[in-house]
Scaffold this motif. Structure first.
Motif, short mmCIF file in Angstrom:
data_model
loop_
_atom_site.label_atom_id
_atom_site.label_comp_id
_atom_site.label_asym_id
_atom_site.label_seq_id
_atom_site.Cartn_x
_atom_site.Cartn_y
_atom_site.Cartn_z
N GLU A 130 0.39 -4.50 4.59
CA GLU A 130 -0.82 -4.06 3.87
C GLU A 130 -0.50 -3.88 2.39
O GLU A 130 0.47 -3.22 2.03
N CYS A 184 -1.86 -5.31 -1.93
CA CYS A 184 -2.85 -5.93 -2.79
C CYS A 184 -2.14 -6.66 -3.92
O CYS A 184 -0.97 -6.41 -4.21
N SER A 219 0.84 -1.20 0.00
CA SER A 219 0.00 0.00 0.00
C SER A 219 0.88 1.25 0.00
O SER A 219 2.08 1.19 0.28
N GLU A 248 -7.20 -7.55 -1.81
CA GLU A 248 -6.50 -6.84 -0.75
C GLU A 248 -5.81 -7.85 0.16
O GLU A 248 -6.34 -8.92 0.43
#
Length: 366
Positions: A97, A99, A50, A78
């Protein structure tokens, strides 16, 4: 003969961001790629951190805000975790974090955004070399440009033409897609499955991207056989859409400006050595290359500004990652030592390495 302010060779993430930044900066820009279909074949694990995670890697908030934008329509899943698996199956999990994206959609979307900003997109157009302001195309034609951006991957035609010879190791990679259980985390596997490298399983929308990368293929086997063994051990398969490619691993270079040519992304050897990630650094360096090229042709700012800009944003973390990778490579081919080392630094140490930092235990003992 066509003339442009900026010619960008390669319409991957680095090239498309370079073309967009150059066009938005007022430069007449052309974006070239040799592939009949942008984003295909897929030569990537398709994982992206992210923007918040990227800020933790590189101290460049304004650059990240400008350059690192993931088109929502290209996101497949995600993710919230990364798990590093030792040679004997011990699992170390920590938050990450990010994807997974469809590179076929992602590359097309970035190129379309560059085109929307005013760049002229041309493909398939092969480039055989550059000399001074001339880009020589495979069909015998030439394109002239004040600045040429080489964003044409690790085996860069532009880089070879200008004498760019970085100190690096080229890791051999293979990727494929498989059916199997999906999760909200990504897994990296170390040890015999990929000697002196790693294997991975990254969840997509309805399947998984799997693959591995190694410094060299052991005698008597092949990348495909290594991948088949990994899939058997994980209870996965069969694999579809296999693709082979290269990833450059090594310290970042001292400079990326050669006359009127500049290099970005994998062509510039800007890869995170501890995890092989290259899309974020491609996007950031591509944007800086395109913005510097536009300022050069519109305002007369020296191209050397690009070297100052990318070194300020990327050099120190990438150099640290290369040094950490070099240290880890001493035990990477010996499963018992590798497993012991992973247990010694633990999940927090592996987390630090993935974030291009020295694990705390290694800092204390160095």
């Amino acid at each position: 003969m066509d003339r442009f302010d900026v010619a960008v060779v390669g319409a991957g993430p680095a090239g498309s961001l370079a073309a967009r930044a150059a066009a938005e900066g007022g430069a007449r820009t052309v974006l070239l790629d040799h592939r009949p279909e942008l984003g295909h074949p897929v030569q990537c694990g398709e994982f992206l951190p992210s923007a918040r995670e990227l800020l933790d890697l590189f101290p460049a908030p304004e650059l990240i805000a400008s350059a690192f934008e993931v088109p929502p329509t290209t996101v497949l899943r995600e993710t919230r975790w990364m798990t590093c698996v030792s040679p004997y199956g011990h699992r170390f999990r920590f938050p990450l974090e990010g994807c997974t994206v469809s590179r076929r959609a992602f590359d097309k979307a970035l190129a379309v955004r560059a085109e929307g900003a005013g760049a002229e997109l041309r493909y398939p157009v092969g480039v055989t070399g550059v000399h001074d302001d001339a880009v020589r195309c495979a069909d015998g034609t030439e394109i002239r440009a004040e600045v040429i951006v080489g964003a044409d991957g690790p085996i860069s035609t532009v880089g070879r033409s200008v004498g760019f010879l970085p100190a690096r190791t080229m890791f051999r990679m293979i990727t494929a897609t498989v059916d199997g259980p999906l999760s909200d985390g990504i897994d990296l596997y170390f040890g015999h499955a990929a000697p002196h490298g790693y294997s991975w399983r990254f969840p997509r929308a309805h399947d998984a991207n799997v693959g591995l990368g190694v410094r060299s293929v052991p005698r008597g086997t092949s990348l495909d056989r290594l991948l088949d063994r990994f899939l058997r051990e994980q209870g996965l398969g069969p694999a579809r859409e296999r693709t082979h490619w290269w990833v450059p691993v090594g310290a970042p270079p001292e400079r990326l400006v050669f006359g009127r040519a500049v290099l970005a992304g994998d062509a510039a050897n800007l890869v995170m050595a501890t995890n092989g990630g290259g899309i974020p650094t491609a996007m950031l360096s591509g944007w800086l290359a395109g913005a510097s090229a536009a300022r050069h042709v519109r305002e007369g700012v020296p191209l050397a500004e690009y070297d100052r800009a990318w070194r300020s944003a990327l050099f120190d973390p990438l150099l640290r990652a290369a040094r950490i990778q070099h240290l880890g490579d001493r035990v990477a081919g010996i499963d018992p030592l590798l497993a012991l080392g992973m247990r010694y630094i633990g999940a927090s140490g592996l987390d630090a390495m993935m974030r291009l930092r020295w694990p705390a235990r290694l800092r204390r003992n160095s």
